[in-house]
Structures are given as structure tokens and as C-alpha cells.
Design a protein around this motif. Structure first.
Motif, PDB file in Angstrom:
ATOM      1  N   GLU A 128       0.831  -1.196   0.000  1.00 28.38           N
ATOM      2  CA  GLU A 128       0.000   0.000   0.000  1.00 28.38           C
ATOM      3  C   GLU A 128       0.872   1.256   0.000  1.00 28.38           C
ATOM      4  OE1 GLU A 128      -3.413   1.215   2.947  1.00 28.38           O
ATOM      5  OE2 GLU A 128      -3.522  -0.917   2.395  1.00 28.38           O
ATOM      6  N   ARG A 129       1.920   1.197   0.820  1.00 32.89           N
ATOM      7  CA  ARG A 129       2.820   2.348   0.903  1.00 32.89           C
ATOM      8  C   ARG A 129       3.523   2.566  -0.432  1.00 32.89           C
ATOM      9  NH1 ARG A 129       5.917   0.963   5.358  1.00 32.89           N
ATOM     10  NH2 ARG A 129       7.546   0.208   3.955  1.00 32.89           N
ATOM     11  N   ARG A 130       3.950   1.462  -1.019  1.00 30.16           N
ATOM     12  CA  ARG A 130       4.694   1.553  -2.271  1.00 30.16           C
ATOM     13  C   ARG A 130       3.803   2.078  -3.417  1.00 30.16           C
ATOM     14  NH1 ARG A 130       8.901   2.912  -4.557  1.00 30.16           N
ATOM     15  NH2 ARG A 130       9.701   1.699  -6.293  1.00 30.16           N
ATOM     16  N   VAL A 131       2.536   1.690  -3.431  1.00 27.69           N
ATOM     17  CA  VAL A 131       1.619   2.215  -4.454  1.00 27.69           C
ATOM     18  C   VAL A 131       1.531   3.726  -4.322  1.00 27.69           C
ATOM     19  CG1 VAL A 131      -0.823   2.376  -5.125  1.00 27.69           C
ATOM     20  CG2 VAL A 131       0.238   0.137  -4.824  1.00 27.69           C
ATOM     21  N   ARG A 132       1.420   4.195  -3.083  1.00 23.62           N
ATOM     22  CA  ARG A 132       1.339   5.651  -2.863  1.00 23.62           C
ATOM     23  C   ARG A 132       2.615   6.342  -3.356  1.00 23.62           C
ATOM     24  NH1 ARG A 132      -1.060   4.395   2.253  1.00 23.62           N
ATOM     25  NH2 ARG A 132       0.868   4.952   3.312  1.00 23.62           N
ATOM     26  N   GLU A 133       3.741   5.722  -3.053  1.00 28.54           N
ATOM     27  CA  GLU A 133       5.015   6.301  -3.506  1.00 28.54           C
ATOM     28  C   GLU A 133       5.083   6.362  -5.023  1.00 28.54           C
ATOM     29  OE1 GLU A 133       7.701   4.491   0.164  1.00 28.54           O
ATOM     30  OE2 GLU A 133       7.920   3.680  -1.873  1.00 28.54           O
ATOM     31  N   LEU A 134       4.677   5.267  -5.645  1.00 25.88           N
ATOM     32  CA  LEU A 134       4.752   5.213  -7.110  1.00 25.88           C
ATOM     33  C   LEU A 134       3.813   6.236  -7.738  1.00 25.88           C
ATOM     34  CD1 LEU A 134       4.973   1.355  -7.577  1.00 25.88           C
ATOM     35  CD2 LEU A 134       6.715   3.008  -8.276  1.00 25.88           C
ATOM     36  N   LEU A 135       2.623   6.385  -7.163  1.00 16.29           N
ATOM     37  CA  LEU A 135       1.677   7.373  -7.689  1.00 16.29           C
ATOM     38  C   LEU A 135       2.285   8.770  -7.634  1.00 16.29           C
ATOM     39  CD1 LEU A 135      -1.708   6.125  -6.190  1.00 16.29           C
ATOM     40  CD2 LEU A 135      -1.189   6.388  -8.618  1.00 16.29           C
ATOM     41  N   SER A 136       2.910   9.087  -6.509  1.00 17.18           N
ATOM     42  CA  SER A 136       3.441  10.450  -6.415  1.00 17.18           C
ATOM     43  C   SER A 136       4.679  10.597  -7.304  1.00 17.18           C
ATOM     44  CB  SER A 136       3.720  10.838  -4.968  1.00 17.18           C
ATOM     45  OG  SER A 136       4.892  10.235  -4.520  1.00 17.18           O
ATOM     46  N   LEU A 137       5.396   9.506  -7.469  1.00 14.06           N
ATOM     47  CA  LEU A 137       6.576   9.540  -8.340  1.00 14.06           C
ATOM     48  C   LEU A 137       6.205   9.915  -9.780  1.00 14.06           C
ATOM     49  CD1 LEU A 137       9.537   8.897  -7.776  1.00 14.06           C
ATOM     50  CD2 LEU A 137       9.118   6.560  -8.501  1.00 14.06           C
ATOM     51  N   VAL A 138       5.060   9.453 -10.251  1.00 13.58           N
ATOM     52  CA  VAL A 138       4.650   9.769 -11.621  1.00 13.58           C
ATOM     53  C   VAL A 138       3.684  10.957 -11.668  1.00 13.58           C
ATOM     54  CG1 VAL A 138       5.027   7.427 -12.457  1.00 13.58           C
ATOM     55  CG2 VAL A 138       2.759   8.068 -11.625  1.00 13.58           C
ATOM     56  N   LEU A 183       0.851  11.570  -9.838  1.00  9.01           N
ATOM     57  CA  LEU A 183      -0.584  11.398  -9.565  1.00  9.01           C
ATOM     58  C   LEU A 183      -0.800  11.568  -8.057  1.00  9.01           C
ATOM     59  CD1 LEU A 183      -1.327   8.305 -11.845  1.00  9.01           C
ATOM     60  CD2 LEU A 183      -2.101  10.647 -12.210  1.00  9.01           C
ATOM     61  N   ARG A 184      -2.073  11.680  -7.664  1.00 13.30           N
ATOM     62  CA  ARG A 184      -2.372  11.860  -6.250  1.00 13.30           C
ATOM     63  C   ARG A 184      -2.598  10.523  -5.571  1.00 13.30           C
ATOM     64  NH1 ARG A 184      -5.405  16.249  -8.406  1.00 13.30           N
ATOM     65  NH2 ARG A 184      -7.074  14.780  -8.796  1.00 13.30           N
ATOM     66  N   GLU A 185      -2.349  10.482  -4.247  1.00 15.65           N
ATOM     67  CA  GLU A 185      -2.584   9.235  -3.502  1.00 15.65           C
ATOM     68  C   GLU A 185      -4.053   8.831  -3.604  1.00 15.65           C
ATOM     69  OE1 GLU A 185      -1.170   9.361   0.470  1.00 15.65           O
ATOM     70  OE2 GLU A 185       0.885   9.858  -0.133  1.00 15.65           O
ATOM     71  N   SER A 186      -4.941   9.849  -3.655  1.00 16.18           N
ATOM     72  CA  SER A 186      -6.369   9.555  -3.727  1.00 16.18           C
ATOM     73  C   SER A 186      -6.750   8.917  -5.070  1.00 16.18           C
ATOM     74  CB  SER A 186      -7.165  10.839  -3.510  1.00 16.18           C
ATOM     75  OG  SER A 186      -6.787  11.792  -4.480  1.00 16.18           O
ATOM     76  N   ASP A 187      -5.856   8.976  -6.042  1.00 20.93           N
ATOM     77  CA  ASP A 187      -6.148   8.368  -7.336  1.00 20.93           C
ATOM     78  C   ASP A 187      -6.076   6.844  -7.285  1.00 20.93           C
ATOM     79  OD1 ASP A 187      -6.540  10.757  -8.687  1.00 20.93           O
ATOM     80  OD2 ASP A 187      -4.410  11.000  -9.117  1.00 20.93           O
ATOM     81  N   ALA A 188      -5.532   6.307  -6.205  1.00 20.17           N
ATOM     82  CA  ALA A 188      -5.309   4.864  -6.107  1.00 20.17           C
ATOM     83  C   ALA A 188      -6.584   4.065  -6.347  1.00 20.17           C
ATOM     84  CB  ALA A 188      -4.726   4.522  -4.737  1.00 20.17           C
ATOM     85  N   HIS A 189      -7.718   4.612  -5.942  1.00 15.79           N
ATOM     86  CA  HIS A 189      -8.943   3.820  -6.012  1.00 15.79           C
ATOM     87  C   HIS A 189      -9.835   4.192  -7.177  1.00 15.79           C
ATOM     88  CE1 HIS A 189      -7.505   2.013  -2.467  1.00 15.79           C
ATOM     89  NE2 HIS A 189      -7.333   3.216  -1.938  1.00 15.79           N
ATOM     90  N   ARG A 190      -9.291   4.944  -8.133  1.00 12.55           N
ATOM     91  CA  ARG A 190     -10.059   5.273  -9.328  1.00 12.55           C
ATOM     92  C   ARG A 190      -9.752   4.260 -10.437  1.00 12.55           C
ATOM     93  NH1 ARG A 190      -8.477  11.188 -10.436  1.00 12.55           N
ATOM     94  NH2 ARG A 190     -10.136  11.143 -11.987  1.00 12.55           N
ATOM     95  N   TYR A 191     -10.657   4.200 -11.412  1.00  9.51           N
ATOM     96  CA  TYR A 191     -10.532   3.228 -12.498  1.00  9.51           C
ATOM     97  C   TYR A 191     -10.065   3.926 -13.783  1.00  9.51           C
ATOM     98  CZ  TYR A 191     -12.573  -0.147  -9.426  1.00  9.51           C
ATOM     99  OH  TYR A 191     -12.739  -0.995  -8.378  1.00  9.51           O
ATOM    100  N   PRO A 192      -9.497   3.160 -14.733  1.00 11.31           N
ATOM    101  CA  PRO A 192      -8.910   3.785 -15.929  1.00 11.31           C
ATOM    102  C   PRO A 192      -9.817   4.800 -16.630  1.00 11.31           C
ATOM    103  CG  PRO A 192      -8.304   1.495 -15.889  1.00 11.31           C
ATOM    104  CD  PRO A 192      -9.223   1.714 -14.710  1.00 11.31           C
ATOM    105  N   ASP A 193     -11.137   4.494 -16.738  1.00 13.62           N
ATOM    106  CA  ASP A 193     -11.955   5.445 -17.500  1.00 13.62           C
ATOM    107  C   ASP A 193     -12.218   6.749 -16.744  1.00 13.62           C
ATOM    108  OD1 ASP A 193     -13.806   4.598 -15.703  1.00 13.62           O
ATOM    109  OD2 ASP A 193     -15.203   3.746 -17.173  1.00 13.62           O
ATOM    110  N   GLU A 194     -11.726   6.822 -15.507  1.00 16.00           N
ATOM    111  CA  GLU A 194     -11.850   8.094 -14.794  1.00 16.00           C
ATOM    112  C   GLU A 194     -10.592   8.946 -14.960  1.00 16.00           C
ATOM    113  OE1 GLU A 194     -13.649   7.551 -10.714  1.00 16.00           O
ATOM    114  OE2 GLU A 194     -13.346   5.456 -11.287  1.00 16.00           O
ATOM    115  N   PHE A 195      -9.632   8.433 -15.728  1.00 11.35           N
ATOM    116  CA  PHE A 195      -8.396   9.172 -15.939  1.00 11.35           C
ATOM    117  C   PHE A 195      -8.302   9.677 -17.378  1.00 11.35           C
ATOM    118  CE2 PHE A 195      -7.119   6.291 -12.446  1.00 11.35           C
ATOM    119  CZ  PHE A 195      -6.606   7.238 -11.562  1.00 11.35           C
ATOM    120  N   SER A 196      -7.563  10.756 -17.562  1.00 12.89           N
ATOM    121  CA  SER A 196      -7.290  11.234 -18.915  1.00 12.89           C
ATOM    122  C   SER A 196      -6.194  10.369 -19.535  1.00 12.89           C
ATOM    123  CB  SER A 196      -6.816  12.681 -18.859  1.00 12.89           C
ATOM    124  OG  SER A 196      -5.514  12.720 -18.312  1.00 12.89           O
TER     125      SER A 196
END
Ligand SMILES: Nc1ncnc2c1ncn2[C@@H]1O[C@H](COP(=O)(O)OP(=O)(O)OP(=O)(O)O)[C@@H](O)[C@H]1O
Ligand SMILES: Nc1ncnc2c1ncn2[C@@H]1O[C@H](COP(=O)(O)OP(=O)(O)OP(=O)(O)O)[C@@H](O)[C@H]1O
Ligand code: SF4
Ligand code: SF4
Ligand SMILES: [Mg+2]
Ligand SMILES: [Mg+2]
Lengths: 333, 368
Positions: B162-172, B174-187
Motif C-alpha cells: 500500500e505504501r509503495r503504491v502511494r510512492e509510485l503514484l506520487s513519483l509519476v 498522480l495523487r494518492e487519492s487516485d489509487a482507487h479510481r478506475y482507468p476510465d476516470e483518468f485522462s
């Protein structure tokens, strides 16, 4: 055959306040919102914008080929002075070919896979000029020669899949110019092609345009293609025109923050290892276009007035305009 | 085999940290910018054909490349010249008919079981199409963490994952809150970032990017390019970067390899290949690319190729570019062209940084 005598002062194609609505499962959205532009014979106007901003919808409305889910809800499309939106279907169909013509992006789907290309290229002559099959095919061979297909007489009997992507695109262009249209619309004619083939196609379009004195509308999302091939540019964003003018002026001194952001983010003269100046965020969904300025969510200059009031497209110099409240503040460094 | 010039990547000034952005050190990662260090990736004489019996198509014909840790190699060439096939060979997804691939000294095609699994984590891929390449029914967190289901020991506990997902999201970005969104909710740009985060989940040494920004919107492309170059700075990741957009390649690559009909026809430092090409095909490619210059000067300088791209089922004898080359002479049809370097073109070039091409009559200097 042409609707009215040629008037050099009047644009060959004049689009004014075009609006197109789209019926979607979640309601009606406006895909094209008050788009205006004019093109004179011998000139090339680029419609520039990102995927989904309404470029193809605009083009399809002009030639009367919109999908049934879409509907023109306002504006005028004047060709040689006649508003084609007021014509009957049958009258409009007569314009397609001799007056207005379109080249689509995807040459493979635009050609009939089960008919020899010579037959397809001859079709406009049979329909509009009542030529015999033999005579129409003679014309087809002449056109194939003109667009540089080797051994045209032999190749006229071949089917679309037997040609390369670049050759198919040349066949489509040949078909589009067959009846000497006044206005040619090219919707991303080279997007699927390699750079060397792309350059070849663009040169062909340019040569045909000069030879036949056509007005050309070039639809693209490629800034470099616009820079090299167009005289005038209309920059679209979320269904609206945000800036227009000559390519030279718009590209050297953009007057809309979106145009400036696009030009700045091209890696062309960027230094490796230094970040590119990117535009944050992404274009809005059509069902959620903000009510004030369409670019407000991503604009570095945004302020309160932008949220309240949609900026009109207004003149910002001799024959150029921009839709921004603060376009005077832009200085390209 | 040796007729193809090897692509040698050179030392860069980029400091290569031995730790990942999260502060944990990554054992076994090489940060050897030194010219004498063994390359991270070495491809020699790779040939790949497709088809049956006599109807065989040559997609790769004796390809050589070399890439050092922390560097970016740009791969360019016309559609169908074999770029994606080469990418699949590098990932071990396609076995070459002949030739060798060495990654950090090991041939991945000889590996089995645990050793193969361990190798797989070190080379990852970012695909062109961020829409097609992500499973629409998985959340961003599931997508990023999916590789850990196969490689269980990388991030062992649920909490650490879980921690690593958050790190990876911020590395690229994205926001930590994006973790639980699905592909069609992203650009599109955000989806491509998920693809990159997913490629990073296994701490790879090499990421193969096959047209990573071509499907993206204009204004979003720069965001993704910035993420990729930042990762290189921070994590020392190497890239093989495939793109038809030459201005993008020029911006990201240290070295460039140019392919034509399955063969490497030129390679060298990016500046050399772009500004002083040796091979006529490279010169034509560079001159045909539209540039942001409304003065039209570029169009006059354009080299116009004759003819069509030959069929890969029927590659021309001698030099495969001869059917379209304005310099072709009889010799080009009879003899395979030799590997030549800058010195052959009457230019000493840079010692130790070979810039070479396959041509009987290499171009001398500036692009015409
Ligand atoms: N048949 C259709 N049904 C529903 N929506 C559509 C349809 N055709 C287009 N749209 C929507 O209308 C908008 C405008 O589409 P249009 O095709 O004009 O965009 P474009 O600017 O040509 O983009 P691209 O560069 O991707 O071709 C888009 O948001 C698109 O999703
Ligand atoms: N699985 C396959 N079976 C048969 N032929 C294939 C296969 N994969 C690729 N090819 C052929 O091999 C050649 C090289 O294809 P590849 O996809 O590597 O080209 P590319 O350089 O990536 O092109 P593009 O720029 O269009 O992506 C092409 O002629 C292609 O048709
Ligand atoms: S009107 Fe405001 S938000 Fe819109 S582009 Fe101009 S400054 Fe930006
Ligand atoms: S070997 Fe001959 S045909 Fe081939 S690129 Fe060189 S000059 Fe042209
Ligand atoms: Mg379109
Ligand atoms: Mg490919």
C-alpha cells in the motif's frame, strides 16, 4: 455547375457561428460551439486542436456528412455565397465533388475493399458528368498518373489492400480532386503515415492546390505541419475557436494562453535533461465544459473574471483574434 | 554479423544515484556511465523472420545494439522497419532466429524458472496505447500492484504494498487519492502515467518505451516526457525509446539508432546523427520531419525520396535502401555496404564515441 460566379473578394468557404449538438446516453452536449472561419481560393487554412475538440465534426457539418447522432443547431456554411445548410439533401449532394470535397484520415476504410480502384476513381465522372464506364476509367488512369501511382493502367485493376498506406492516401486525394472542387477539406490526411510519406502527400496537396486554385482546409493536431503547410490557422479548444490569424503571426506571437502553452511544450528546441514547459491538466470532457472561459482549469493567467464570463473571440490585431480576457498580457519570451 | 555497426552508448554527465527515490537502496543495479564498463544491454546479430516456408518476411536482420546503465537510446525508422519486433525481443517475448541478447552479461533466453522470473523484473515496457493496455475493471492501485502477484518477494507485506503504491503514484505525478479510481476516470496522460508506475513497480533497470506519447494529446505529451526524464535522473533507469516523432527523440535520447527494413543503418550520438547524418536514409528522414518554422525554409531543404518502401518479403540486393537512394550506383546493388564511420566521411568525429553507418558513399558533413 458551380452555384455562383467566382468573386475574388468573397471566401470560397465561409463558416459562421456553426453549432453542432450531439445526443449521448447522458444527454445532449455541444460538440461545436460557434465556430467561424473563411478560406479563400489558393489559401490553406489549418484547423488545429487536440483530439475531441470538434475538428472532424466541423468538417463533416460543412460537407453534410454528419453522423445521425449529431445535428447542426446553428450557424451558416456559405459556399460561393449560398448557405448550404438551407439546401435540401439532394441539392447538397450535387455540391459534393464539383464544389466541396473531403479527404479522410483512414484511407483503407474510405475506399471500397471489393472494387478495383480504377472503377472507384471513375465513379465521380459517371455520377456527376454522365461519362461511360470506359471514359470514366480513362479519367481514373489520368488521375492515378497525376498522383504518382506507377503503372497506372495496370494498377487501376488492383484492389485497395494491394496498395501501401501512402499510395492509398494518394488515391483518396485523386478521388477528392477529380471534379475540380473549389474547396478541399483534408481531415488529418497524413496522421497514420511516416514522415517521408507524409511530406510526399503534403507536397502533392500543395501542388494540386496551386494547379487548381483550390481553397484548402487542413485539419491536424500537428503544430509543425501547420507551421510548414498552412497560411492561416484556427486554434480550437473544447468545441470553440480560441485563436485565429495567419500562421506566421499566431506562431510567433500567440495571443491565447492555450496556443502559447502548446507552442512552448514542443520539444523541438528544448535542452535535453531540462523539463519541458508542460500545460498542466488535460482538455475538459464535453459534458463538463466550464461555463466561463473553456481554458480556465489549466490557464496560468486565470482570475475571477474568467470563471464568471466567457471571453468572446475579439480582434487582437490586424486580421487576427483571440478569445481571452487578458490576451494583451501575453509576451512570448 | 559485424557488418552492422554496434550502437554504443556513451558516458553522460548525469549523476546516477545508487538509491531509489524512496531511499531504499536497490541491490544489483548498475550505474556505470564509464566508457569501459560492460554494457547493461548488448544485442548482437539478432535476426527474426516471420511466416512459413518460402513466404518469409525478415523483420530484423543482424541487429546490434549496446546500451549502458542510466542512458537513453532512441530507435527511429519507417513504419514496419522492425522497431516493435526488436522491443519484443528485448523483453524476451519473442525469441530471435539468430543472434544473442545479453542483459547484464546473461542471455535471458537461456534462463528458466526462478532465474527467468528474476530477470523479467529488470526489464519492463511502456506501451503506446494507454487505453488498450490497462484492464478497465482494475483500480489504479490494483493495476500498479499487479506485477507483485507474480513477483511476490519484491514488496512482501500488504502494508508495504500500500505504501509503495502511494510512492509510485506520487513519483509519476498522480495523487494518492487516485489509487482507487478506475482507468476510465483518468485522462490519456494520466493513464500513461499509471502504465509507467506499473512498469516501475518492479524496480526495473531498463524500460522499453514503444511510442509512449504518440497516443497522447498535444498538451499532455510534455507532462509524460517530463515524468520519464525525471525518473531517469532520480532512479537511474535506462530507456530504449521508440518514436516516430523525431523532435521527441532528439529531446530524450543520448544516442540514436536508425533502422531501415530490419537493419540498423546508422547509429551515434544524438547530435551527430541528427545534425551530420552519414547515411542517405537518415538524412532524408531528418529533412522530411516537419519543424516548427513558419518561414518554409525547411521545405526547400527537404530531400525527396523516390519510389515506395520495398516489401519486407523481398528485400533489395546489396544496399536495401538503393531503390530509393539518390546516390545509388551499380556497386550498391551488387555489394552489401560496409560499416563506415565519421573518419571515412573525411571527418575525425569524436574519438571513443563511434558514429557509424552502412553505406558505400556516406555523406560528408552538414545536412544539405
Ligand atoms: N458518433 C459520435 N457519437 C458520440 N460522440 C461523438 C461521435 N463523434 C464524435 N463524438 C464526440 O464529439 C467530440 C468532437 O469529436 P470530433 O471527431 O469532431 O473531434 P476531433 O477534433 O476531430 O478529434 P480527433 O483529433 O481525435 O479526430 C468528441 O468529444 C467526440 O468524442
Ligand atoms: N507476428 C508477426 N507475424 C508476421 N509478421 C510480423 C509479425 N510481427 C511483425 N511482423 C512484420 O514485421 C515487420 C516489422 O514489424 P514491426 O511491428 O516490428 O515494425 P515497427 O517498426 O514497429 O512499425 P510501426 O512503426 O508501424 O510500429 C513488419 O513488416 C510487420 O508486418
Ligand atoms: S480568459 Fe482567463 S482563463 Fe481564459 S485563457 Fe484568458 S486568462 Fe486564461
Ligand atoms: S550504399 Fe548506395 S544505395 Fe545504399 S545508402 Fe549508400 S549510396 Fe545509397
Ligand atoms: Mg477527427
Ligand atoms: Mg511498432
Amino acid at each position: 455547375m458551380k452555384p455562383s460566379p467566382f468573386d475574388p473578394d468573397r471566401p470560397a468557404l465561409d463558416v459562421e457561428g456553426l453549432c453542432v449538438d450531439l445526443r449521448t446516453p447522458s444527454g445532449t452536449v455541444r460538440a461545436v460551439d460557434g465556430v467561424s472561419f473563411g478560406v479563400h481560393r489558393g489559401r490553406t487554412l489549418a484547423l488545429l486542436g487536440e483530439s475531441g475538440c470538434g475538428k472532424s465534426m466541423t468538417a463533416l457539418s460543412v460537407v453534410g456528412l454528419l453522423d445521425p447522432v449529431a445535428e447542426v443547431t446553428g450557424g451558416a456554411v456559405r459556399v460561393g455565397g449560398t448557405d448550404t445548410l438551407r439546401l435540401s439533401r439532394a441539392e447538397r449532394r450535387k455540391l459534393a465533388g464539383p464544389v466541396l470535397s473531403i479527404v479522410f484520415q483512414d484511407a483503407l476504410t474510405a475506399l471500397n475493399p471489393v472494387q478495383p480502384v480504377g472503377r472507384q476513381l471513375g465513379e465521380p465522372f459517371r455520377i456527376h458528368r454522365g461519362f461511360s464506364r470506359r471514359r470514366a476509367e480513362e479519367e481514373a488512369v489520368r488521375l492515378m498518373t497525376r498522383v504518382g501511382i506507377p503503372e497506372p493502367r495496370l494498377r487501376a485493376r488492383a484492389y485497395p489492400h494491394q496498395f501501401s498506406g501512402g499510395m492509398r492516401q494518394r488515391l483518396l486525394i485523386a478521388m477528392a480532386v477529380a471534379l475540380d472542387p473549389d474547396v478541399l477539406i483534408a481531415d488529418e490526411p497524413t496522421t497514420a503515415l511516416d514522415v517521408t510519406v507524409q511530406a510526399q502527400i503534403m507536397r502533392l496537396l500543395r501542388d494540386l492546390q496551386t494547379e487548381r486554385d483550390m481553397a484548402v482546409v487542413l485539419i491536424t493536431h500537428d503544430l509543425a505541419v501547420v507551421a510548414q503547410r498552412a497560411d492561416d490557422v484556427v486554434v480550437m479548444y473544447a468545441g470553440t475557436v480560441v485563436e485565429n490569424g495567419t500562421v506566421r503571426e499566431v506562431f510567433s506571437h500567440p495571443r491565447h494562453p492555450y496556443t502559447k502553452g502548446l507552442l512552448d511544450s514542443v520539444p523541438e528546441d528544448a535542452v535535453r535533461g531540462r523539463p519541458l514547459p508542460a500545460v498542466p491538466g488535460s482538455p475538459p470532457d464535453l459534458s463538463a465544459v466550464p461555463s466561463g472561459c473553456v481554458f480556465q482549469d489549466r490557464c496560468p493567467l486565470v482570475r475571477e473574471r474568467c470563471v464568471r464570463e466567457r471571453p468572446p473571440l475579439r480582434s487582437v490585431g490586424a486580421s487576427r483574434s483571440a478569445a481571452c480576457h487578458f490576451s494583451e498580457e501575453l509576451h512570448r519570451v | 554479423m559485424s557488418e552492422t555497426p554496434a550502437t554504443e552508448t556513451s558516458a553522460t554527465g548525469t549523476p546516477a544515484p545508487g538509491t531509489s527515490a524512496t531511499g531504499t537502496s536497490v541491490p544489483g543495479r548498475r550505474f556505470d556511465g564509464r566508457a569501459d564498463a560492460p554494457p547493461l544491454l548488448e544485442v548482437a546479430g539478432v535476426t527474426k523472420t516471420f511466416g512459413h516456408g518460402r513466404r518469409r518476411l525478415t523483420a530484423l536482420d543482424g541487429v546490434d545494439l549496446r546500451l549502458r546503465g542510466g542512458e537513453t537510446l532512441g530507435l527511429v525508422g519507417e513504419s514496419g522497419c522492425g522497431k516493435s519486433t526488436l522491443a519484443r525481443v528485448l523483453l524476451g517475448l519473442e525469441r530471435p532466429d539468430a543472434g544473442t541478447v545479453r542483459f547484464d552479461g546473461t542471455d535471458p533466453f537461456t534462463l528458466r524458472g526462478k532465474a527467468l522470473l528474476a530477470w523479467r523484473r529488470r526489464v519492463q515496457m511502456v506501451f503506446q496505447d494507454p487505453f488498450a493496455s490497462l484492464n478497465a475493471r482494475m483500480s489504479a492501485a490494483d493495476l500498479i500492484g499487479e506485477p507483485w502477484r507474480t513477483h511476490r518477494d519484491v514488496v512482501p507485506t500488504a502494508q508495504a504494498r500500500e505504501r509503495r503504491v502511494r510512492e509510485l503514484l506520487s513519483l509519476v505525478g498522480l495523487r494518492e487519492s487516485d489509487a482507487h479510481r478506475y482507468p476510465d476516470e483518468f485522462s490519456g496522460g494520466q493513464r500513461q502515467r499509471i502504465g509507467i508506475a506499473r512498469a516501475l513497480a518492479l524496480d526495473p533497470d531498463l524500460i522499453v518505451c514503444d511510442e509512449p506519447v504518440s497516443a497522447l494529446d498535444l498538451s499532455v505529451q510534455a507532462q509524460v516526457l517530463n515524468v520519464l526524464s525525471e525518473l531517469r535522473e532520480r532512479l537511474g533507469v535506462s530507456y530504449v525509446f521508440i518514436s516516430h516523432d523525431l523532435s521527441v527523440v532528439r529531446y530524450v535520447a543520448d544516442r540514436v539508432t536508425v533502422m531501415y527494413l530490419g537493419k540498423v543503418v546508422e547509429h551515434g550520438r544524438t547530435e551527430d546523427v541528427f545534425d551530420r547524418p552519414l547515411h542517405p536514409y537518415t538524412a532524408a528522414l531528418m529533412s522530411a520531419a516537419p519543424v516548427l518554422d513558419a518561414s518554409r525554409a525547411a521545405e526547400d531543404a527537404e530531400i525527396r525520396l523516390r519510389g515506395e518502401i520495398p516489401s519486407p518479403y523481398d528485400i533489395p540486393s546489396g544496399c536495401r535502401f538503393r531503390t530509393r537512394c539518390w546516390q545509388a550506383e551499380d556497386r550498391c546493388a551488387d555489394l552489401a555496404p560496409p560499416a563506415v564511420s565519421r573518419a571515412d566521411a573525411g571527418d575525425p568525429g569524436r574519438p571513443g564515441q563511434p558514429h557509424a553507418a552502412l553505406c558505400h558513399f556516406p555523406l560528408a558533413g552538414e545536412q544539405s
